[in-house]
Design a protein around this motif. Sequence first.
Motif, PDB file in Angstrom:
ATOM      1  N   LYS A   1       0.776  -1.259   0.011  1.00  0.00           N
ATOM      2  CA  LYS A   1      -0.084   0.004   0.005  1.00  0.00           C
ATOM      3  C   LYS A   1       0.924   1.311  -0.036  1.00  0.00           C
ATOM      4  O   LYS A   1       0.561   2.262  -0.601  1.00  0.00           O
ATOM      5  CB  LYS A   1      -1.118  -0.009   1.389  1.00  0.00           C
ATOM      6  N   GLY A   2       2.005   1.184   0.828  1.00  0.00           N
ATOM      7  CA  GLY A   2       2.920   2.422   0.992  1.00  0.00           C
ATOM      8  C   GLY A   2       3.676   2.553  -0.581  1.00  0.00           C
ATOM      9  O   GLY A   2       3.716   3.809  -0.873  1.00  0.00           O
ATOM     10  N   PHE A   3       3.954   1.760  -0.996  1.00  0.00           N
ATOM     11  CA  PHE A   3       4.717   1.582  -2.321  1.00  0.00           C
ATOM     12  C   PHE A   3       3.866   2.034  -3.524  1.00  0.00           C
ATOM     13  O   PHE A   3       4.186   2.860  -4.434  1.00  0.00           O
ATOM     14  CB  PHE A   3       5.347   0.211  -2.863  1.00  0.00           C
ATOM     15  N   GLU A   4       2.417   1.851  -3.582  1.00  0.00           N
ATOM     16  CA  GLU A   4       1.466   2.125  -4.559  1.00  0.00           C
ATOM     17  C   GLU A   4       1.037   3.570  -4.171  1.00  0.00           C
ATOM     18  O   GLU A   4       0.998   4.331  -5.255  1.00  0.00           O
ATOM     19  CB  GLU A   4       0.342   1.340  -4.446  1.00  0.00           C
ATOM     20  N   LEU A   5       1.029   4.017  -3.016  1.00  0.00           N
ATOM     21  CA  LEU A   5       0.923   5.388  -2.952  1.00  0.00           C
ATOM     22  C   LEU A   5       2.218   6.366  -3.366  1.00  0.00           C
ATOM     23  O   LEU A   5       1.941   7.287  -3.858  1.00  0.00           O
ATOM     24  CB  LEU A   5       0.597   5.753  -1.276  1.00  0.00           C
ATOM     25  N   TYR A   6       3.301   5.635  -2.965  1.00  0.00           N
ATOM     26  CA  TYR A   6       4.299   6.519  -3.246  1.00  0.00           C
ATOM     27  C   TYR A   6       4.321   6.604  -4.910  1.00  0.00           C
ATOM     28  O   TYR A   6       4.852   7.532  -5.501  1.00  0.00           O
ATOM     29  CB  TYR A   6       5.827   5.598  -3.004  1.00  0.00           C
ATOM     30  N   LYS A   7       4.013   5.480  -5.887  1.00  0.00           N
ATOM     31  CA  LYS A   7       3.948   5.442  -6.987  1.00  0.00           C
ATOM     32  C   LYS A   7       3.214   6.303  -7.609  1.00  0.00           C
ATOM     33  O   LYS A   7       3.429   7.139  -8.501  1.00  0.00           O
ATOM     34  CB  LYS A   7       3.726   4.057  -7.749  1.00  0.00           C
ATOM     35  N   LYS A   8       1.930   6.548  -7.137  1.00  0.00           N
ATOM     36  CA  LYS A   8       0.598   7.385  -7.530  1.00  0.00           C
ATOM     37  C   LYS A   8       1.114   8.921  -7.554  1.00  0.00           C
ATOM     38  O   LYS A   8       0.980   9.748  -8.262  1.00  0.00           O
ATOM     39  CB  LYS A   8      -0.454   7.144  -6.762  1.00  0.00           C
ATOM     40  N   MET A   9       1.746   9.319  -6.128  1.00  0.00           N
ATOM     41  CA  MET A   9       2.198  10.592  -5.956  1.00  0.00           C
ATOM     42  C   MET A   9       3.146  11.137  -6.815  1.00  0.00           C
ATOM     43  O   MET A   9       3.139  12.158  -6.998  1.00  0.00           O
ATOM     44  CB  MET A   9       2.536  10.469  -4.326  1.00  0.00           C
ATOM     45  N   SER A  10       4.047  10.351  -7.102  1.00  0.00           N
ATOM     46  CA  SER A  10       4.978  10.854  -7.952  1.00  0.00           C
ATOM     47  C   SER A  10       5.079  10.524  -9.544  1.00  0.00           C
ATOM     48  O   SER A  10       5.846  10.339 -10.226  1.00  0.00           O
ATOM     49  CB  SER A  10       6.692  10.151  -7.653  1.00  0.00           C
ATOM     50  N   GLU A  11       3.963  10.246  -9.922  1.00  0.00           N
ATOM     51  CA  GLU A  11       3.312   9.784 -11.237  1.00  0.00           C
ATOM     52  C   GLU A  11       3.904  10.985 -12.049  1.00  0.00           C
ATOM     53  O   GLU A  11       3.697  12.063 -11.952  1.00  0.00           O
ATOM     54  CB  GLU A  11       2.009   9.351 -11.241  1.00  0.00           C
ATOM     55  N   LEU A  12       4.462  10.344 -13.421  1.00  0.00           N
ATOM     56  CA  LEU A  12       4.906  11.379 -14.405  1.00  0.00           C
ATOM     57  C   LEU A  12       3.864  11.564 -15.563  1.00  0.00           C
ATOM     58  O   LEU A  12       3.291  10.492 -15.748  1.00  0.00           O
ATOM     59  CB  LEU A  12       6.215  10.833 -15.010  1.00  0.00           C
ATOM     60  N   GLU A  13       3.721  12.505 -16.204  1.00  0.00           N
ATOM     61  CA  GLU A  13       2.831  12.789 -17.274  1.00  0.00           C
ATOM     62  C   GLU A  13       3.583  13.850 -18.233  1.00  0.00           C
ATOM     63  O   GLU A  13       3.900  15.124 -17.759  1.00  0.00           O
ATOM     64  CB  GLU A  13       1.618  13.445 -16.672  1.00  0.00           C
ATOM     65  N   ASN A  14       3.785  13.316 -19.333  1.00  0.00           N
ATOM     66  CA  ASN A  14       4.758  14.161 -20.304  1.00  0.00           C
ATOM     67  C   ASN A  14       6.193  14.745 -19.720  1.00  0.00           C
ATOM     68  O   ASN A  14       6.256  15.891 -19.782  1.00  0.00           O
ATOM     69  CB  ASN A  14       3.874  15.508 -21.013  1.00  0.00           C
ATOM     70  N   GLY A  15       6.788  13.942 -19.140  1.00  0.00           N
ATOM     71  CA  GLY A  15       7.878  14.183 -18.382  1.00  0.00           C
ATOM     72  C   GLY A  15       7.848  15.368 -16.870  1.00  0.00           C
ATOM     73  O   GLY A  15       8.870  15.189 -16.767  1.00  0.00           O
ATOM     74  N   ASN A  16       6.755  15.471 -16.661  1.00  0.00           N
ATOM     75  CA  ASN A  16       6.572  16.258 -15.455  1.00  0.00           C
ATOM     76  C   ASN A  16       5.990  15.331 -14.293  1.00  0.00           C
ATOM     77  O   ASN A  16       5.071  14.568 -14.655  1.00  0.00           O
ATOM     78  CB  ASN A  16       5.909  17.561 -15.622  1.00  0.00           C
ATOM     79  N   TYR A  17       5.869  15.971 -13.152  1.00  0.00           N
ATOM     80  CA  TYR A  17       5.213  15.093 -12.073  1.00  0.00           C
ATOM     81  C   TYR A  17       3.676  15.571 -11.980  1.00  0.00           C
ATOM     82  O   TYR A  17       3.145  16.776 -12.110  1.00  0.00           O
ATOM     83  CB  TYR A  17       5.415  15.655 -10.743  1.00  0.00           C
ATOM     84  N   LYS A  18       2.674  14.474 -12.537  1.00  0.00           N
ATOM     85  CA  LYS A  18       1.538  14.685 -12.813  1.00  0.00           C
ATOM     86  C   LYS A  18       0.812  15.632 -11.503  1.00  0.00           C
ATOM     87  O   LYS A  18      -0.034  16.360 -11.846  1.00  0.00           O
ATOM     88  CB  LYS A  18       0.732  13.481 -13.013  1.00  0.00           C
ATOM     89  N   HIS A  19       1.017  15.297 -10.267  1.00  0.00           N
ATOM     90  CA  HIS A  19       0.284  15.894  -9.084  1.00  0.00           C
ATOM     91  C   HIS A  19       1.198  16.903  -8.451  1.00  0.00           C
ATOM     92  O   HIS A  19       1.004  17.392  -7.516  1.00  0.00           O
ATOM     93  CB  HIS A  19      -0.014  14.856  -8.336  1.00  0.00           C
ATOM     94  N   ASN A  20       2.145  17.378  -9.290  1.00  0.00           N
ATOM     95  CA  ASN A  20       3.232  18.294  -8.503  1.00  0.00           C
ATOM     96  C   ASN A  20       3.884  17.931  -7.468  1.00  0.00           C
ATOM     97  O   ASN A  20       4.168  18.640  -6.628  1.00  0.00           O
ATOM     98  CB  ASN A  20       2.566  19.861  -8.564  1.00  0.00           C
ATOM     99  N   ILE A  21       4.195  16.560  -7.292  1.00  0.00           N
ATOM    100  CA  ILE A  21       4.540  16.029  -6.086  1.00  0.00           C
ATOM    101  C   ILE A  21       6.084  15.391  -6.342  1.00  0.00           C
ATOM    102  O   ILE A  21       5.963  14.459  -7.251  1.00  0.00           O
ATOM    103  CB  ILE A  21       3.805  14.930  -5.388  1.00  0.00           C
ATOM    104  N   PRO A  22       7.151  16.223  -6.308  1.00  0.00           N
ATOM    105  CA  PRO A  22       8.462  15.358  -6.804  1.00  0.00           C
ATOM    106  C   PRO A  22       8.936  14.113  -5.979  1.00  0.00           C
ATOM    107  O   PRO A  22       8.365  13.820  -5.057  1.00  0.00           O
ATOM    108  CB  PRO A  22       9.556  16.411  -6.360  1.00  0.00           C
ATOM    109  N   ILE A  23       9.438  13.218  -6.442  1.00  0.00           N
ATOM    110  CA  ILE A  23       9.840  11.943  -6.040  1.00  0.00           C
ATOM    111  C   ILE A  23      10.493  12.252  -4.801  1.00  0.00           C
ATOM    112  O   ILE A  23      10.343  11.249  -3.874  1.00  0.00           O
ATOM    113  CB  ILE A  23      10.696  11.236  -7.091  1.00  0.00           C
ATOM    114  N   GLU A  24      11.348  13.008  -4.666  1.00  0.00           N
ATOM    115  CA  GLU A  24      12.041  13.394  -3.204  1.00  0.00           C
ATOM    116  C   GLU A  24      10.967  13.642  -2.303  1.00  0.00           C
ATOM    117  O   GLU A  24      11.274  13.164  -0.961  1.00  0.00           O
ATOM    118  CB  GLU A  24      12.802  14.668  -3.290  1.00  0.00           C
ATOM    119  N   ASP A  25       9.801  14.167  -2.420  1.00  0.00           N
ATOM    120  CA  ASP A  25       8.592  14.236  -1.425  1.00  0.00           C
ATOM    121  C   ASP A  25       7.706  13.132  -1.285  1.00  0.00           C
ATOM    122  O   ASP A  25       7.504  12.629  -0.148  1.00  0.00           O
ATOM    123  CB  ASP A  25       7.789  15.391  -1.732  1.00  0.00           C
TER     124      ASP A  25
END
Length: 408
Positions: free
Chosen positions: A98-122
């Motif tokens: 569940k934690g890994f899936e949330l991490y994946k959703k939050m840092s999802e990319l779209e056209n090379g940018n973070y879809k939800h404005n959440i960088p992978i560092e966050d």
Amino acid sequence: MKITNYEDTGLMELNEFLKESTSNRYNFDKATIKELLKPYNVAFCLEKINRLQSMLICELGDSYVQQSQRYVEVVEESYYVPKLNKEDKKIYIYLANKGFELYKKMSELENGNYKHNIPIEDARYVLPLNTYTNISIAMNASKLYDMFELFNNNVLQAAFKDIKEVLLELIPDELRILLKNVTYGKSSAFIEIYYKKLFDKISPENPVIELNRFQNQEIRIGFGSLTSTQSKTTSELMNELGDEIVEKAHELTQKVIEDGHVGVTEQARYTYGLMFSLCSYHQQIRYRLPINHRETIADILRDNNRKFYIPASIEKSIFKDEYIDYINEVKSFRNYLFNNYNVSTAALFLLNCDSIKQISSTNARIDCDIIKSILSPAAQWEIKEVYQKKLDILSSQSPTIYNHSKTD
């Protein structure tokens, strides 16, 4: 877990000497063993260990290069699973996934940018310490003693059983016996009772506090610099100056720093209490020269009301409630693990967003280098906030020493 790329620069030579020795080597004390190991160096890679293991190993303070969490992938076998009963294992795996899936959703990319404005560092703030990582180690062989002292710590030894067994097989037989029997000799309970009063001064409202310092840092630096260039003693020079001593010390400090003789700034020492997330703690312990003491893992696990960090990008996102709910779900389960298994098992579900307190004693030369590195544009936001607060306090006391640590 496996150990690769192992190399030492002559442990067999010491091993042969021990074999030929008539002394009762198996009763050697810590100082003797470490002194015998000093001429040699050891290097190896630990592959697919968890971040609880890597964090504790990095605390030993040598050269460790660790895989960044920005390269964590949500794939099968991304995390470590300890020995649990069948039902508990199901819950453990469910929560880890569940934690890994949330991490994946939050840092999802779209056209090379973070879809939800959440960088992978966050997004990584949601990951637990059971996450796998790789670490490359190079150290003086005397550090092997410290490493096996950690491995044999009664509270945490279960976390290192696999690493200990594999590493022992790579060490020559006489040394293996010495290191295998290393005991963890600290009076932990007594130490933690003392440190509690210091940790209690640190809080989410005051995450950066000065605990102690030399009263006039510039006098220490200024007159320390004169020690090497004057025939007179420091006390004679100070008596001659009388009331002008502070002004003269300021001038001397400014001059030696401008001339690049920053080594003398090591005469300025102080101790701070710091509080940050485990995510930032991982980064902070890479700076090996300060003398640090942190809260115990058990104390962190016992504190069910402990602050956790929410990066601003997540706070503003559609994932905020899901993030908080997940954290509370994990805290409940790890509390169960803590009470029914052991510290090592429960600690695997400490999250990067969990907070930790640390006492750090250092000197101005080391700190100026660390501050300049941490306040660089590429540094992570949270640790920058902590060290900016520290710099504000230090520079208000002595702009001469610390102003050159500021970045544009």
